[in-house]
Design a protein around this motif. Structure first.
Motif, short mmCIF file in Angstrom:
data_model
loop_
_atom_site.label_atom_id
_atom_site.label_comp_id
_atom_site.label_asym_id
_atom_site.label_seq_id
_atom_site.Cartn_x
_atom_site.Cartn_y
_atom_site.Cartn_z
N GLU A 87 0.91 -1.13 -0.06
CA GLU A 87 0.02 -0.08 0.06
C GLU A 87 0.72 1.22 0.06
O GLU A 87 0.63 2.46 -0.74
CB GLU A 87 -0.88 0.12 1.03
CG GLU A 87 -1.68 -1.08 1.38
CD GLU A 87 -3.38 -0.84 0.62
OE1 GLU A 87 -3.57 0.45 0.44
OE2 GLU A 87 -3.83 -1.51 0.59
N LEU A 88 1.96 1.17 0.84
CA LEU A 88 2.56 2.38 0.80
C LEU A 88 3.72 2.51 -0.52
O LEU A 88 3.51 3.72 -0.84
CB LEU A 88 3.77 2.24 2.07
CG LEU A 88 4.62 3.54 2.47
CD1 LEU A 88 3.91 4.75 2.84
CD2 LEU A 88 5.70 2.92 3.60
N ALA A 89 4.05 1.35 -0.99
CA ALA A 89 4.82 1.81 -2.29
C ALA A 89 3.78 2.08 -3.45
O ALA A 89 4.19 2.76 -4.27
CB ALA A 89 5.30 0.18 -2.60
N CYS A 90 2.65 1.78 -3.50
CA CYS A 90 1.52 2.30 -4.35
C CYS A 90 1.39 3.82 -4.19
O CYS A 90 1.31 4.44 -5.14
CB CYS A 90 0.32 1.63 -4.19
SG CYS A 90 0.47 -0.26 -4.88
N ALA A 91 1.35 4.42 -2.97
CA ALA A 91 1.18 5.65 -2.64
C ALA A 91 2.12 6.38 -3.00
O ALA A 91 2.04 7.54 -3.71
CB ALA A 91 0.48 5.69 -1.11
N PHE A 92 3.39 5.86 -2.81
CA PHE A 92 4.66 6.69 -3.20
C PHE A 92 4.87 6.72 -4.65
O PHE A 92 5.10 7.85 -5.28
CB PHE A 92 5.95 6.15 -2.75
CG PHE A 92 6.24 6.44 -1.41
CD1 PHE A 92 6.44 7.86 -1.08
CD2 PHE A 92 6.49 5.45 -0.18
CE1 PHE A 92 6.85 8.07 0.28
CE2 PHE A 92 6.74 5.96 0.98
CZ PHE A 92 6.84 7.15 1.35
N LYS B 166 9.99 3.90 -1.07
CA LYS B 166 9.40 5.04 -2.01
C LYS B 166 9.82 4.66 -3.47
O LYS B 166 9.26 5.20 -4.37
CB LYS B 166 10.06 6.34 -1.63
CG LYS B 166 11.18 6.62 -1.58
CD LYS B 166 11.51 8.02 -1.24
CE LYS B 166 13.08 8.22 -1.35
NZ LYS B 166 13.60 8.45 -2.40
N ASP B 167 11.15 3.81 -3.83
CA ASP B 167 11.34 3.44 -5.20
C ASP B 167 11.10 2.33 -5.44
O ASP B 167 11.54 1.81 -6.46
CB ASP B 167 13.09 4.06 -5.00
CG ASP B 167 13.46 5.31 -4.63
OD1 ASP B 167 12.50 6.22 -4.97
OD2 ASP B 167 14.52 5.49 -4.32
N TYR B 168 10.53 1.29 -4.71
CA TYR B 168 10.31 -0.15 -4.85
C TYR B 168 9.69 -0.41 -6.14
O TYR B 168 10.09 -1.02 -7.01
CB TYR B 168 9.40 -0.95 -3.91
CG TYR B 168 9.29 -2.11 -3.73
CD1 TYR B 168 10.20 -2.94 -2.96
CD2 TYR B 168 8.65 -2.86 -4.88
CE1 TYR B 168 10.35 -4.21 -3.24
CE2 TYR B 168 8.57 -4.20 -4.83
CZ TYR B 168 9.46 -4.92 -4.09
OH TYR B 168 9.40 -6.17 -4.00
N ALA C 2 11.37 9.87 -12.32
CA ALA C 2 12.65 9.73 -11.55
C ALA C 2 13.42 11.07 -11.35
O ALA C 2 13.74 11.22 -10.20
CB ALA C 2 13.44 8.72 -12.11
N ARG C 3 13.41 11.93 -12.22
CA ARG C 3 14.46 12.89 -12.27
C ARG C 3 13.76 13.93 -11.30
O ARG C 3 14.49 14.56 -10.64
CB ARG C 3 14.41 13.71 -13.89
CG ARG C 3 15.48 14.75 -13.66
CD ARG C 3 15.77 15.22 -15.18
NE ARG C 3 14.69 15.71 -15.93
CZ ARG C 3 14.19 15.17 -16.79
NH1 ARG C 3 14.63 13.70 -17.62
NH2 ARG C 3 13.02 15.54 -17.53
N ASP C 4 12.62 14.28 -11.23
CA ASP C 4 11.87 15.15 -10.50
C ASP C 4 11.88 14.72 -8.87
O ASP C 4 12.18 15.64 -8.18
CB ASP C 4 10.35 15.44 -10.83
CG ASP C 4 9.90 15.99 -11.99
OD1 ASP C 4 9.05 16.33 -12.42
OD2 ASP C 4 11.22 16.65 -12.62
N GLU C 5 11.84 13.43 -8.81
CA GLU C 5 12.05 13.08 -7.43
C GLU C 5 13.56 13.41 -6.80
O GLU C 5 13.47 13.54 -5.62
CB GLU C 5 12.04 11.47 -7.40
CG GLU C 5 11.80 10.84 -6.05
CD GLU C 5 10.82 11.17 -4.90
OE1 GLU C 5 10.83 11.15 -3.93
OE2 GLU C 5 9.83 11.75 -5.44
N LYS C 6 14.63 13.09 -7.79
CA LYS C 6 15.76 13.56 -7.24
C LYS C 6 15.89 14.81 -6.97
O LYS C 6 16.68 15.42 -5.96
CB LYS C 6 16.72 12.98 -8.36
CG LYS C 6 16.95 11.47 -8.46
CD LYS C 6 17.79 10.86 -9.51
CE LYS C 6 17.77 9.46 -9.70
NZ LYS C 6 18.77 9.26 -10.81
#
Length: 252
Positions: A20-25, A222-224, A245-249
């Motif tokens: 659930e947490l991985a989906c939310a991230f 969060k990256d799973y 990916a770029r925006d997250e970094k």
């Protein structure tokens, strides 16, 4: 690496809470990413089943862009105006307005309907002006405790069945993956089974080899799903836009 693995009860497996947490991230990445026009033809949304309330991820992608710009505009306008989707009346419409309104659009019209027998129906989509598209879904496998990628083709040219493994190889599998997937057979390759929510026949990538592929990575939860899709999705044409990916970094 060990610090990241402390976020999991048993790396690389996921329990329901971790999934659930991985989906939310993952959903959050999509909402925040500056995707521009890509957002019109590549949709990601977090959904929940009506029976259990468990989360899963749904991804919709246009298989090919119409060459004619007017045809593309018509396709995108029909996407947000209802139509004869898989289950017209399901209430799922996709907004094509400016990116500033994306977050609100992505949060609306996301519930599936139940039929007269109480069984959940598949989500309905408006037609892309009869443009072929694919829907992917990521569900947590109850036995393997790993994400599993389900997918279905829609609106193929007349005379071509959507539920056909040859169509999967023709429309989704890149040439460099074809021989490897066919050799994998039922375990590890493209398999078919009743969809975990609708019971309608659907295709999926068998998760039996996912554990070995993920074990060599140490990623925060969060990256799973980003890492997992990078390992699993490419064989059936699923790639995540680099902007996610770029925006997250850049935000870190």
């Amino acid at each position: 690496m060990s610090r990241h693995r402390d976020e999991y009860r048993q790396w690389p497996f996921l329990n329901q809470e971790e999934f659930e947490l991985a989906c939310a991230f993952f959903d959050q990445r999509y909402v925040r990413a500056s995707l521009g026009p890509t957002r019109q033809i590549f949709k990601i949304r977090s959904r929940r089943t009506l029976t259990t309330g468990n989360s899963y991820i749904e991804i919709l992608r246009l298989l090919q862009l119409p060459e004619d710009e007017d045809e593309l505009s018509l396709a995108l306008s029909k996407l947000g105006n209802g139509g004869d989707g898989l289950n017209s009346g399901s209430g799922m419409e996709i907004d094509i307005t400016e990116e500033d309104a994306d977050e609100e659009a992505l949060r609306s019209h996301t519930s599936s309907e139940t039929n007269s027998k109480g069984k959940q129906e598949p989500p309905g989509y408006s037609l892309y002006s009869h443009q072929p598209y694919v829907t992917y879904e990521i569900h947590l496998h109850p036995t393997y405790s790993m994400p599993t990628l389900w997918f279905m083709l829609h609106d193929l040219p007349m005379g071509e069945p959507s539920f056909d493994v040859d169509a999967v190889y023709r429309y989704l599998v890149p040439p460099e993956y074809k021989s490897r997937l066919r050799a994998a057979g039922v375990t590890g390759g493209v398999s078919a089974a009743p969809h975990p929510i609708t019971d309608i026949p659907a295709f999926f990538i068998h998760p039996c080899q996912t554990k070995e592929a993920m074990e060599s990575f140490g990623c925060p939860i969060k990256d799973y799903l980003m890492v997992w899709i990078g390992l699993v999705g490419g064989c059936v044409g699923l790639w995540i836009p680099s902007e996610m990916a770029r925006d997250e970094k850049e935000d870190q």
